[in-house]
Scaffold this motif. Structure first.
Motif, mmCIF file in Angstrom:
data_model
loop_
_atom_site.group_PDB
_atom_site.id
_atom_site.type_symbol
_atom_site.label_atom_id
_atom_site.label_comp_id
_atom_site.label_asym_id
_atom_site.label_seq_id
_atom_site.Cartn_x
_atom_site.Cartn_y
_atom_site.Cartn_z
ATOM 1 N N LEU A 1 -1.404 1.017 -8.846
ATOM 2 C CA LEU A 1 -2.056 0.745 -7.563
ATOM 3 C C LEU A 1 -3.536 1.086 -7.634
ATOM 4 N N ASP B 1 -4.855 -0.366 -2.022
ATOM 5 C CA ASP B 1 -3.416 -0.171 -2.116
ATOM 6 C C ASP B 1 -3.020 1.302 -2.164
ATOM 7 N N PRO C 1 0.791 -1.223 0.000
ATOM 8 C CA PRO C 1 0.000 0.000 0.000
ATOM 9 C C PRO C 1 0.836 1.293 0.000
#
Length: 304
Positions: free
Chosen positions: A81, A85, A40
Motif C-alpha cells: 500500500l 491507501d 485504503p
C-alpha cells in the motif's frame, strides 16, 4: 501514549504507550472479504502503535510521536500500500475516548482518529486500552516503590509492595476499558462497514521469571508478576471484545515472550527504563514494531 508519563527513578519522560493494537479481520456485512493489500488502510491507536522516539519521526501533529518504522507503516509496506491507501492517525497517550474526540499533545492537537475512516476504508488496525487502565501510571508507581523498598529492605521473592497498595480495582478498570472498546468497535463498523478490523494486543513487557527484572526495571519480584498479570488481563479483555464485535484479534504477546524489557539488548522488543536503543522507555523498539507488524501480517493472511 503522549501526555508523556514520567517514569520515575531515571527521571525519564515516557510517551505513555497505549499498549494494545488489535488486529482483527472484521467482516461486518456478511459479504466475502476483500483481499488484504487492497486498501485504503487506516491505523488507529496509542504509543505502542505510534512508536515514540524510533527514527524517523514523522506525521502531524509532531506530539503524536509517530515513527515511519512503526508496525502500521511496516504492514502497509507488506501489503503493497502506498500514498492515499495508507493513513496512520495513531497518537502517543491516546485513550479510547480519543478515537472519537480531539487529543491535545505537547506539540499540537490530533483530530479524532475515527475521522480518518470512511465507507471506502477496507482495513483497520486498532491498538489501544493501556492508557484507559492507567498502566503506565501503575508502572511508574511500582518502579518508585521498588527502588525505595530495595534501598530500605531488600527483596524477598514474594515481595509486592505496589500490588498490595494499588492492586484493588484492576479488574474493574479493565472491564470498563473493554466496554468502551466495544462502543468504539461499533462506531468503526458504522463509519467503515466494508473494512476488515484487527484489534492488536500488547507485546510482553515483563518476563515470567520475576527475579531477573530488578536491574533493568527496579521492580520488586512480586510486582513484576502483578504487572505481567495485569497486562495479560487487558489483552484477554481486548480479545473478548474484538471477537464479540466480529473483529479479529492479533496476538503480539506470544511471539514477544522472552523478548521483554528485561531480556538481552540484542533480542528484546521492549526497552527498559533506560533505553539502549532509540525508543521511549518501556515501549517497543524498532525490532518490537517489526515483530508486531509480522504478527499482524500473519493474521491478515491466515484469515483468508
Amino acid at each position: 501514549m503522549p501526555s508523556h508519563a514520567r517514569l520515575l527513578v531515571t527521571g525519564l519522560l515516557v510517551a505513555c504507550g497505549t499498549l494494545a493494537v488489535t488486529v482483527g479481520v472484521t467482516h461486518f456485512d456478511g459479504d466475502s472479504p476483500a483481499p488484504p493489500g487492497k486498501g485504503p488502510y487506516v491505523a488507529l491507536g496509542d504509543s505502542y502503535t505510534a512508536g515514540p522516539k524510533i527514527p524517523d519521526q514523522n506525521g502531524d501533529p509532531a506530539g503524536c510521536d509517530r515513527s515511519d518504522r512503526n508496525y502500521p507503516s511496516l504492514v502497509a509496506v507488506g501489503l503493497g500500500l502506498k500514498g492515499a491507501d495508507f493513513k496512520d492517525v495513531s497518537c502517543s497517550g491516546a485513550t479510547i475516548a480519543d478515537l472519537a474526540g480531539k487529543q491535545s499533545t505537547e506539540d499540537g492537537t490530533n483530530p479524532a482518529q475515527l475521522k480518518a475512516l470512511s465507507h471506502g476504508t477496507r482495513l483497520v488496525t486498532l491498538g489501544i486500552g493501556g492508557n484507559d487502565i492507567g498502566f503506565a501510571r501503575t508502572i511508574e508507581r511500582c518502579v518508585g516503590m521498588g527502588a525505595l523498598y530495595a534501598l530500605t529492605s531488600g527483596f524477598a521473592p514474594e515481595d509486592a509492595p505496589c500490588a498490595r497498595r494499588y492492586g484493588d480495582g484492576v479488574q474493574d478498570r479493565t472491564e470498563a476499558a473493554g466496554a468502551k472498546l466495544a462502543g468504539a468497535l461499533g462506531e468503526i463498523r458504522r463509519r467503515a462497514p466494508e473494512a476488515r478490523v484487527y484489534v492488536v494486543g500488547y507485546p510482553a513487557i515483563l518476563p515470567s521469571d520475576a527475579d531477573r527484572c530488578g536491574r533493568e526495571m527496579s521492580l520488586a519480584p512480586g510486582d513484576v508478576t502483578f504487572l505481567r498479570e495485569q497486562e495479560q488481563r487487558l489483552n484477554a479483555e481486548l480479545r473478548k471484545r474484538a471477537e464479540a464485535a466480529g473483529a479479529a484479534y492479533v496476538d503480539t504477546y506470544t511471539p514477544s515472550e522472552g523478548r521483554d524489557a528485561c531480556s538481552a539488548q540484542g533480542t528484546r522488543w521492549i526497552e527498559p527504563l533506560v533505553p539502549k536503543s532509540p525508543a521511549a522507555a518501556v515501549h517497543p523498539n524498532a525490532r518490537g514494531e517489526r515483530g508486531m507488524a509480522e504478527a499482524v501480517l500473519r493474521r491478515t493472511r491466515s484469515a483468508l
